[in-house]
Design an enzyme around this catalytic site. Structure first.
Site, short mmCIF file in Angstrom:
data_model
loop_
_atom_site.label_atom_id
_atom_site.label_comp_id
_atom_site.label_asym_id
_atom_site.label_seq_id
_atom_site.Cartn_x
_atom_site.Cartn_y
_atom_site.Cartn_z
N LEU A 6 0.83 -1.21 0.00
CA LEU A 6 0.00 0.00 0.00
C LEU A 6 0.86 1.25 0.00
O LEU A 6 0.45 2.30 -0.48
CB LEU A 6 -0.90 0.02 1.24
CG LEU A 6 -2.01 -1.02 1.30
CD1 LEU A 6 -2.67 -1.00 2.66
CD2 LEU A 6 -3.04 -0.74 0.23
N GLY A 7 2.06 1.13 0.56
CA GLY A 7 2.90 2.31 0.62
C GLY A 7 4.08 2.07 1.53
O GLY A 7 4.28 0.98 2.08
N LYS A 33 1.66 -3.22 8.81
CA LYS A 33 2.88 -2.44 8.74
C LYS A 33 4.03 -3.29 9.25
O LYS A 33 3.99 -3.80 10.38
CB LYS A 33 2.72 -1.18 9.60
CG LYS A 33 3.91 -0.24 9.50
CD LYS A 33 3.71 0.99 10.37
CE LYS A 33 2.77 1.98 9.75
NZ LYS A 33 3.40 3.10 9.10
N ASP A 39 5.10 13.54 13.77
CA ASP A 39 5.17 13.43 12.31
C ASP A 39 3.80 13.66 11.68
O ASP A 39 3.33 12.86 10.87
CB ASP A 39 5.75 12.06 11.91
CG ASP A 39 6.32 12.07 10.49
OD1 ASP A 39 6.39 13.17 9.89
OD2 ASP A 39 6.66 10.99 9.98
N GLY A 55 7.31 5.89 7.40
CA GLY A 55 8.58 6.18 8.02
C GLY A 55 9.13 5.00 8.79
O GLY A 55 10.30 4.96 9.13
#
Ligand SMILES: *[C@@H]1O[C@H](CO)[C@@H](O)[C@H](O)[C@H]1NC(C)=O
Ligand SMILES: *[C@@H]1O[C@H](CO)[C@@H](O)[C@H](O)[C@H]1NC(C)=O
Ligand SMILES: *[C@@H]1O[C@H](CO)[C@@H](O)[C@H](O)[C@H]1NC(C)=O
Ligand SMILES: *[C@@H]1O[C@H](CO)[C@@H](O)[C@H](O)[C@H]1NC(C)=O
Ligand SMILES: *[C@@H]1O[C@H](CO)[C@@H](O)[C@H](O)[C@H]1NC(C)=O
Ligand SMILES: *[C@@H]1O[C@H](CO)[C@@H](O)[C@H](O)[C@H]1NC(C)=O
Ligand SMILES: *[C@@H]1O[C@H](CO)[C@@H](O)[C@H](O)[C@H]1NC(C)=O
Ligand SMILES: *[C@@H]1O[C@H](CO)[C@@H](O)[C@H](O)[C@H]1NC(C)=O
Ligand SMILES: *[C@@H]1O[C@H](CO)[C@@H](O)[C@H](O)[C@H]1NC(C)=O
Ligand SMILES: *[C@@H]1O[C@H](CO)[C@@H](O)[C@H](O)[C@H]1NC(C)=O
Ligand SMILES: *[C@@H]1O[C@H](CO)[C@@H](O)[C@H](O)[C@H]1NC(C)=O
Length: 844
Positions: free
Chosen positions: A503-504, A525, A623, A507
């Site tokens: 998906l991406g 993740k 962030d 950081g």
């Protein structure tokens, strides 16, 4: 076809006449016979036809079908006039469908008995027609419809067919209706509403004639004359906008789910492309009364709660279960069967349910002593709510990821299901139970022998302190977190199809899409650079998952398996905010309205406020940027990636306060760069930048001739001072609320003040945005030097206007290069920043 030559002639004439409206005319007196499968009334391009369709070799139903895939889009059925159970009515091979001279359309079986009738006799029907959209109509001599299949749907809607208030799609006990206020709702037994999709609450009161329609491109839209834009997109099929020859339809299925299906001439397959209820087990009554729904290999399956029950139909688990001995007939004691990881579905309209805020024991005992209570369920989602079910109907859901515990009254001793709760066949279970008892006895005997021989006890004693410590930790985690689920690495590998759908890249590692056993779609993740032990990792996971807020992404579970550290989050279908804000050209589908933007700004603010001020262990996000603000289907903002900073092992101990934190240029507060202690005001700064971007649709650090070569955020302030607010606002959006825009802009300037003490607290920011408190004129945000890294070197940039910069008076940024790890920044801004920095250096 019993059609006279005259009728054919008339039909021919009508066809010629009716070419513009693209429909076939069927004159009065026409007949279809079930025995002759060649007969049909077809639309001009033959995409739809009304004919007899075999149900079994000897029974038929009268139905309108779409040619590709033989999709039945309408049938003469018991429910087609708003009453009955929705079942299609069948006739034998002697059945006929007559368009009587009186104007009634009538279905009769072989013995001439009327099975179904359109009830249009003597109402002026002069002919019938069927068009290329699939609408069969009975029309009068002025071509006004007296009756139509579109107005009398059964369980299916085709593109362009209106679904309005008072209409109903039915399938067994399930139905779909549309409320006056614009809610599309799924109901069980007409009483329990288990799913709802509404128009915007803010406009609900203003609807005049709400309707829904599936567009041929696969988008389910809501329409009402009161909408400025005419329609609102409510749901998208997964293949929306794809394929020219794709035919889509919306069907109320007999499993209680509402789905969009796609079929095409080329493939011939009918595939579901959207389902209203993603978790099938959440459909009320799916497994019948007392039935328990669960998943086996991602498929929903039905079983009985325990051995105290038997299935009503051995071959069909969906029929539900019965107690072997009813409570009223119970000769001995009534006890409570305890079902872990199980909840009894409860939807708000079930007013009969009593709710209490109690613990496990009380939840069980209160039900046991109450005469009207059938069972109870402790939700265990942190709310502490215990539902006491007093209705005769219990719909269960069992799954490893459910935190709930439920109790059900049974007669005598509760006999749990062996190993798997899904075994329903009584006989099988008995023999399996026997086999299991034998195996267990043998195993226990062997183990005891082994234990004695090897001095098991000594060993156990030595290790007991350690194991007790571990279990205490586990308890703490499970309690504190609202039960995040622990997954094995293998499980996550399976649910993400070996991490195939990326998906991406965040950081902290790459993010993959996955689907859990209960079909919940998740984002997984894979953390990188985590060097913490299992216990500390679990503590952090507990902290993250103890945050529950509408505007925070929910942590579903985690994996801590060997060296692998993964976090499992809810999946948000609209992705991150940056994709909506910074799309270059007019991808209008991706453009957010002002209303959406303002709500996203508020939502994000509320999420951060919760992190800062309201949750138990306060969290500084560090962030905040559009990439970390995710949007759900209704464009509700959900802040992601919070609480992760603490997970990273500080690599450089010289800068403890900063070393463990990764930020993104453009959003970093100046004190971050200056090596000062970090406070929650850092997040306020970043939020201010994001807020400005939400209003403008431009990156705050963007430099262009249009911004006089200044950074956008600074240029925006100068325009604001001149009163040119409209210059700041995204030109692509129409209908902005100028009061809200001004508030948002002023708030953003307050947030990006150089001095942390000048920035408001996050809670105040939200109040200012909401308009609850007045906003004073913000002072000019000072020019802020931002560290730019190109490779390993740090550069300091100043504004072209030559004013003194923060960096000039403070050399810290350049020395901070050693710990500044800006791996978190997205590719686009990085490239832009690079360009900016080199051009600025050149001009120096
Ligand atoms: C139906 O049509 C097929 C060819 O399309 C023909 O062979 C058959 O005889 C027809 N049957 C009847 C009962 O008309
Ligand atoms: C619907 O049709 C049934 C027969 O199929 C009939 O008995 C009933 O009265 C009809 N209801 C309405 C509202 O037309
Ligand atoms: C039509 O539905 C009603 C209500 O569910 C039911 O009582 C009746 O038996 C059904 N009629 C037929 C012919 O299926
Ligand atoms: C036709 O319908 C009537 C009433 O529903 C029923 O009594 C009769 O048996 C049916 N006849 C056939 C041939 O199915
Ligand atoms: C039939 O006509 C309708 C309406 O004009 C069109 O949308 C559809 O694609 C056509 N279907 C076929 C098979 O030509
Ligand atoms: C339609 O029929 C009505 C009577 O049923 C008649 O009064 C009217 O003139 C007719 N209209 C046309 C256009 O034939
Ligand atoms: C749907 O409803 C709208 C507004 O009432 C109407 O203009 C349109 O013709 C309807 N569409 C169909 C296919 O009936
Ligand atoms: C519409 O939804 C609201 C809340 O979502 C609910 O209170 C109301 O009963 C629903 N109306 C209908 C007609 O379903
Ligand atoms: C409806 O309005 C709410 C808030 O009033 C907003 O969050 C949401 O984006 C809007 N939804 C649609 C579909 O326009
Ligand atoms: C529509 O909504 C607006 C604001 O929500 C309200 O001022 C107006 O009175 C409403 N109109 C109607 C007809 O309800
Ligand atoms: C189903 O609905 C009927 C009336 O609509 C109601 O009497 C009955 O109690 C409902 N059944 C259950 C189990 O709620």
């Amino acid at each position: 076809m019993k059609m006279s030559k005259l009728s054919f002639f008339l039909l021919y004439l009508h066809c010629l006449f009716a070419i513009s409206s693209s429909s076939t005319i069927i004159p009065l007196g026409s007949t279809l016979q079930a025995s002759n499968r060649n007969q049909s009334w077809s639309s001009p391009n033959a995409s739809f036809s009304l004919s007899f369709v075999p149900v079994t070799p000897s029974s038929f139903m009268a139905a309108i079908t779409y040619y590709a895939g033989d999709v039945i889009v309408w049938s003469a059925s018991n429910g087609s006039n708003g009453t009955g159970d929705g079942a299609s009515l069948v006739v034998d091979s002697g059945g006929t469908l007559n368009l009587l001279p009186s104007g009634a359309l009538r279905l009769t079986n072989g013995s001439g008995a009327v099975v179904w009738d359109s009830a249009t006799a003597n109402r002026g029907v002069s002919h019938a027609s069927i068009d290329d959209l699939g609408n069969f109509q009975l029309l009068n001599n002025e071509s006004a419809p007296i009756w139509s299949s579109f107005q009398n749907p059964t369980d299916t809607l085709v593109p362009s067919q209106n679904f309005t208030v008072g209409k109903i799609l039915r399938s067994g006990s399930y139905s779909l209706t549309l409320g006056r206020s614009g809610n599309l709702t799924l109901n069980w037994n007409g009483t329990i509403e288990y799913w709802s999709l509404g128009f915007n609450s803010s406009i609900n009161g203003n609807l005049t004639s709400p309707r829904f329609m599936l567009q041929s491109n696969g988008i389910l839209v809501g329409l009402d004359p009161s909408f400025a834009r005419g329609m609102i997109n409510m749901a998208y099929s997964t293949d929306y906008g794809e394929g020219d020859d794709v035919f889509r339809f919306l069907r109320m299925d007999n499993d209680g789910n509402l789905r969009i299906y796609s079929t095409s001439e080329s493939s011939g397959n009918i595939t579901p492309t959207w389902a209203a209820v993603t978790d099938q087990c959440q459909v009320y009554g799916f497994c019948g009364n007392m039935g328990v729904c669960g998943y086996k290999d991602s498929n929903p399956v039905c079983g009985c709660p325990s051995q105290n029950f038997y299935p009503v139909d051995e071959h069909d688990g969906r029929k539900g279960c019965r107690r072997k001995v009813e409570i009223e007939d119970c000769p001995g004691d009534v006890t409570m069967l305890q079902l872990e990881h199980t909840k009894f579905l409860t939807y708000p309209p079930e007013v009969n349910d009593q709710t209490f805020i109690v613990g496990t024991v009380a939840c069980r005992m209160n039900c046991l002593v109450s005469g009207s209570c059938i069972g109870s369920t402790l939700v265990a989602d942190g709310s502490g709510i215990c539902y006491m079910k007093t209705t005769d109907f219990i719909s269960g859901y069992q799954g490893a990821v459910l935190p709930s515990t439920s109790f059900l009254k049974v007669c005598g001793q509760a006999v749990p299901n062996p190993s798997s709760y899904l075994d329903t066949s009584g006989k099988d279970n008995d023999s399996r139970l026997h086999a299991m008892v034998i195996i267990v006895v043998v195993l226990v005997t062997l183990l005891s022998l082994f234990a004695i021989v090897t001095g098991f006890w000594c060993w156990f004693y030595g290790g007991s302190e350690k194991s007790r410590r571990i279990s205490a930790q586990y308890e703490l985690v499970d309690y504190a977190s609202g039960a995040p689920v622990k997954f094995s690495y293998k499980e996550l590998q399976q649910s993400t199809k070996a991490f195939s759908e990326r998906l991406g890249e965040g950081g902290f590692g790459a993010v993959y899409k996955g689907t859990l056993g209960n079909r919940m779609v998740v984002a997984v993740k894979q953390l990188e650079g985590i060097e913490q032990g299992e216990m500390q990792f679990r503590m952090e996971v507990a902290t993250i998952s103890s945050t529950h807020h509408l505007n925070l992404v929910r942590l579903v579970g985690f994996c801590s398996d060997g060296r692998h550290r993964l976090l499992v989050y809810e999946f948000l279908r609209n992705g991150s905010l940056d994709k909506f804000l910074f799309t270059s050209n007019d991808q209008s589908g991706k453009l957010l309205t002002w209303e959406n933007r303002f709500n996203i700004a508020l939502g994000t603010g509320r999420g951060i406020t919760y992190l800062h001020e309201e949750c138990r262990d306060c969290i500084i996000h560090c962030d905040i940027k559009p990439e970390n603000i995710l949007l759900d289907e209704g464009y509700t903002a959900k802040v992601s990636d919070f609480g992760l900073a603490k997970l990273m092992k500080p690599k450089d101990h010289r800068h403890l306060s900063l070393a463990s934190i990764r930020g993104t240029r453009g959003y970093l507060a100046p004190e971050w760069l200056a090596n000062h202690p970090l406070t929650s005001k850092c997040d306020v700064y970043s939020y201010g930048m994001v807020l400005l971007e939400i209003v403008s649709g431009r990156r705050n650090f963007e430099v262009s001739p249009e911004t006089d070569g200044k950074k956008f955020s600074l240029w925006a302030y100068s325009e604001f001072e001149k009163g040119h607010i409209e210059a700041i606002v995204d030109k692509r959006i129409k209908d902005v609320d100028s009061e809200e825009v001004e508030r948002a802009i002023m708030v953003s300037f307050w947030c990006i003040q150089e001095q942390p003490s000048q920035r408001p607290m996050m809670g105040k920011v939200v109040q200012m945005l909401e308009g609850v408190i007045d906003i004073e004129m913000p002072p000019a945000p000072k020019l802020v030097a931002e560290g730019l890294s190109s490779g390993t070197t740090m550069t300091v940039n100043s504004d072209v206007s030559g004013l003194s910069t923060y960096a000039a008076s403070n050399p810290a940024p350049s020395s901070s290069s050693s710990f500044m790890n800006i791996g978190a920044s997205p590719p686009t801004p990085e490239r832009e920043m690079g360009k900016e920095s080199s051009s600025l250096l050149g001009s120096k």
